[in-house]
Design a protein around this motif. Structure first.
Motif, mmCIF file in Angstrom:
data_model
loop_
_atom_site.group_PDB
_atom_site.id
_atom_site.type_symbol
_atom_site.label_atom_id
_atom_site.label_comp_id
_atom_site.label_asym_id
_atom_site.label_seq_id
_atom_site.Cartn_x
_atom_site.Cartn_y
_atom_site.Cartn_z
ATOM 1 N N GLN A 15 21.719 -45.965 37.811
ATOM 2 C CA GLN A 15 23.095 -46.388 37.567
ATOM 3 C C GLN A 15 24.010 -45.176 37.384
ATOM 4 O O GLN A 15 25.102 -45.126 37.934
ATOM 5 C CB GLN A 15 23.128 -47.280 36.325
ATOM 6 N N GLY A 16 23.583 -44.193 36.616
ATOM 7 C CA GLY A 16 24.375 -42.982 36.415
ATOM 8 C C GLY A 16 24.563 -42.223 37.712
ATOM 9 O O GLY A 16 25.646 -41.691 37.989
ATOM 10 N N ALA A 17 23.518 -42.178 38.520
ATOM 11 C CA ALA A 17 23.605 -41.492 39.810
ATOM 12 C C ALA A 17 24.592 -42.190 40.739
ATOM 13 O O ALA A 17 25.360 -41.538 41.455
ATOM 14 C CB ALA A 17 22.224 -41.420 40.462
ATOM 15 N N LEU A 18 24.591 -43.519 40.720
ATOM 16 C CA LEU A 18 25.540 -44.264 41.550
ATOM 17 C C LEU A 18 26.979 -43.985 41.127
ATOM 18 O O LEU A 18 27.851 -43.785 41.968
ATOM 19 C CB LEU A 18 25.260 -45.771 41.465
ATOM 20 N N VAL A 19 27.223 -43.990 39.827
ATOM 21 C CA VAL A 19 28.578 -43.713 39.323
ATOM 22 C C VAL A 19 29.008 -42.308 39.732
ATOM 23 O O VAL A 19 30.107 -42.101 40.250
ATOM 24 C CB VAL A 19 28.638 -43.887 37.782
ATOM 25 N N GLY A 55 27.912 -40.375 42.168
ATOM 26 C CA GLY A 55 28.102 -40.282 43.613
ATOM 27 C C GLY A 55 29.361 -40.990 44.092
ATOM 28 O O GLY A 55 30.099 -40.474 44.939
ATOM 29 N N ALA A 56 29.624 -42.175 43.543
ATOM 30 C CA ALA A 56 30.803 -42.941 43.957
ATOM 31 C C ALA A 56 32.095 -42.205 43.610
ATOM 32 O O ALA A 56 33.013 -42.114 44.439
ATOM 33 C CB ALA A 56 30.787 -44.323 43.307
ATOM 34 N N VAL A 57 32.171 -41.657 42.398
ATOM 35 C CA VAL A 57 33.390 -40.953 41.986
ATOM 36 C C VAL A 57 33.563 -39.671 42.805
ATOM 37 O O VAL A 57 34.678 -39.339 43.223
ATOM 38 C CB VAL A 57 33.386 -40.675 40.461
ATOM 39 N N ALA A 58 32.490 -38.953 43.070
ATOM 40 C CA ALA A 58 32.575 -37.744 43.897
ATOM 41 C C ALA A 58 33.030 -38.094 45.313
ATOM 42 O O ALA A 58 33.866 -37.405 45.900
ATOM 43 C CB ALA A 58 31.219 -37.029 43.931
ATOM 44 N N PHE A 59 32.508 -39.179 45.861
ATOM 45 C CA PHE A 59 32.880 -39.616 47.200
ATOM 46 C C PHE A 59 34.369 -39.962 47.275
ATOM 47 O O PHE A 59 35.085 -39.520 48.175
ATOM 48 C CB PHE A 59 32.025 -40.839 47.600
ATOM 49 N N GLY A 108 35.985 -34.776 41.643
ATOM 50 C CA GLY A 108 35.274 -36.062 41.599
ATOM 51 C C GLY A 108 33.841 -35.908 41.131
ATOM 52 O O GLY A 108 33.319 -36.736 40.381
ATOM 53 N N LYS A 109 33.202 -34.824 41.571
ATOM 54 C CA LYS A 109 31.814 -34.570 41.163
ATOM 55 C C LYS A 109 31.749 -34.320 39.655
ATOM 56 O O LYS A 109 30.883 -34.855 38.964
ATOM 57 C CB LYS A 109 31.263 -33.372 41.936
ATOM 58 N N ALA A 110 32.687 -33.510 39.142
ATOM 59 C CA ALA A 110 32.700 -33.209 37.705
ATOM 60 C C ALA A 110 32.988 -34.458 36.882
ATOM 61 O O ALA A 110 32.283 -34.765 35.916
ATOM 62 C CB ALA A 110 33.729 -32.126 37.409
ATOM 63 N N VAL A 111 34.027 -35.194 37.277
ATOM 64 C CA VAL A 111 34.388 -36.421 36.554
ATOM 65 C C VAL A 111 33.274 -37.459 36.693
ATOM 66 O O VAL A 111 32.891 -38.125 35.723
ATOM 67 C CB VAL A 111 35.736 -36.979 37.064
ATOM 68 N N GLY A 112 32.727 -37.581 37.900
ATOM 69 C CA GLY A 112 31.632 -38.521 38.127
ATOM 70 C C GLY A 112 30.408 -38.194 37.294
ATOM 71 O O GLY A 112 29.738 -39.079 36.769
ATOM 72 N N GLY A 113 30.118 -36.894 37.162
ATOM 73 C CA GLY A 113 28.985 -36.481 36.335
ATOM 74 C C GLY A 113 29.177 -36.870 34.885
ATOM 75 O O GLY A 113 28.257 -37.356 34.228
ATOM 76 N N LEU A 114 30.393 -36.672 34.384
ATOM 77 C CA LEU A 114 30.689 -37.068 33.002
ATOM 78 C C LEU A 114 30.609 -38.577 32.821
ATOM 79 O O LEU A 114 30.042 -39.067 31.845
ATOM 80 C CB LEU A 114 32.073 -36.559 32.586
ATOM 81 N N LEU A 115 31.184 -39.315 33.781
ATOM 82 C CA LEU A 115 31.116 -40.778 33.709
ATOM 83 C C LEU A 115 29.668 -41.264 33.819
ATOM 84 O O LEU A 115 29.255 -42.166 33.106
ATOM 85 C CB LEU A 115 31.951 -41.418 34.818
ATOM 86 N N GLY A 116 28.920 -40.644 34.739
ATOM 87 C CA GLY A 116 27.508 -41.013 34.900
ATOM 88 C C GLY A 116 26.717 -40.773 33.628
ATOM 89 O O GLY A 116 25.893 -41.598 33.225
ATOM 90 N N ALA A 117 26.987 -39.645 32.976
ATOM 91 C CA ALA A 117 26.306 -39.347 31.708
ATOM 92 C C ALA A 117 26.702 -40.354 30.643
ATOM 93 O O ALA A 117 25.868 -40.820 29.865
ATOM 94 C CB ALA A 117 26.644 -37.924 31.256
ATOM 95 N N TRP A 118 27.978 -40.712 30.607
ATOM 96 C CA TRP A 118 28.447 -41.668 29.611
ATOM 97 C C TRP A 118 27.813 -43.042 29.837
ATOM 98 O O TRP A 118 27.362 -43.691 28.903
ATOM 99 C CB TRP A 118 29.975 -41.767 29.676
ATOM 100 N N VAL A 119 27.753 -43.472 31.110
ATOM 101 C CA VAL A 119 27.184 -44.781 31.442
ATOM 102 C C VAL A 119 25.721 -44.857 31.027
ATOM 103 O O VAL A 119 25.253 -45.877 30.551
ATOM 104 C CB VAL A 119 27.330 -45.060 32.962
ATOM 105 N N THR A 120 24.996 -43.763 31.205
ATOM 106 C CA THR A 120 23.553 -43.796 30.941
ATOM 107 C C THR A 120 23.187 -43.327 29.550
ATOM 108 O O THR A 120 22.013 -43.309 29.199
ATOM 109 C CB THR A 120 22.785 -42.932 31.958
ATOM 110 N N SER A 121 24.157 -42.941 28.738
ATOM 111 C CA SER A 121 23.815 -42.451 27.401
ATOM 112 C C SER A 121 23.490 -43.629 26.501
ATOM 113 O O SER A 121 24.310 -44.087 25.724
ATOM 114 C CB SER A 121 24.958 -41.619 26.807
#
Length: 143
Positions: free
Chosen positions: A36-40, A42-46, A60-73
């Motif tokens: 799920q974090g990886a999808l978030v 990747g989607a934001v970076a795309f 997008g990659k930076a923001v997506g990484g933060l969002l992905g971390a937040w989603v999976t935390s």
């Protein structure tokens, strides 16, 4: 000499033994590598790349990484819960790693393990190693 467990030791029984041991020690884990974090991410970076070109992709990659971390935390889960939620193929892999003692059946194995702190530690080390390497999890001990 160590050899594979015989067929009379079934996966479900070993999972119960691992659940019991890890439950007694109150070992928990949080899985960090989540689809799920990886999808978030990747989607934001795309989307960033589509909207802003190469700079948008970087942002997008930076923001997506933060969002992905937040989603999976997530919160730490007890290891017994993680074991019971493993798909059958993963339980089989864990079983294969954990059952290297010379025993002919589950009762003999359980008696042997429960009577030996060293074997309990060995089995728990195998379990923790599996959770860290295969599930990319972080471990927490409550003892």
């Amino acid at each position: 000499e160590l050899r594979p467990a015989t067929m009379t030791i079934i996966v479900e029984d070993i999972m119960k033994l691992l659940c019991s041991l890890s439950g007694e020690r109150k070992i928990k884990a949080v899985v960090k590598h989540s689809g799920q974090g990886a999808l978030v991410t990747g989607a934001v970076a795309f989307i960033g790349g589509l909207v802003g070109g190469p700079p948008g992709l970087a942002i997008g990659k930076a923001v997506g990484g933060l969002l992905g971390a937040w989603v999976t935390s997530g919160q730490f889960k007890p290891i017994p819960q993680i074991i019971t939620e493993l798909p059958p193929a993963e339980q089989q892999r864990l079983f294969n790693e954990a059952t290297h003692l010379e025993c002919t059946d589950t009762v003999q194995l359980t008696t042997l393990v429960m009577g030996s702190e060293a074997l309990q530690q060995q089995l728990l080390a195998t379990l923790v190693n599996y959770v860290i390497k295969e599930l990319w999890a972080e471990i927490q001990y409550d003892d």
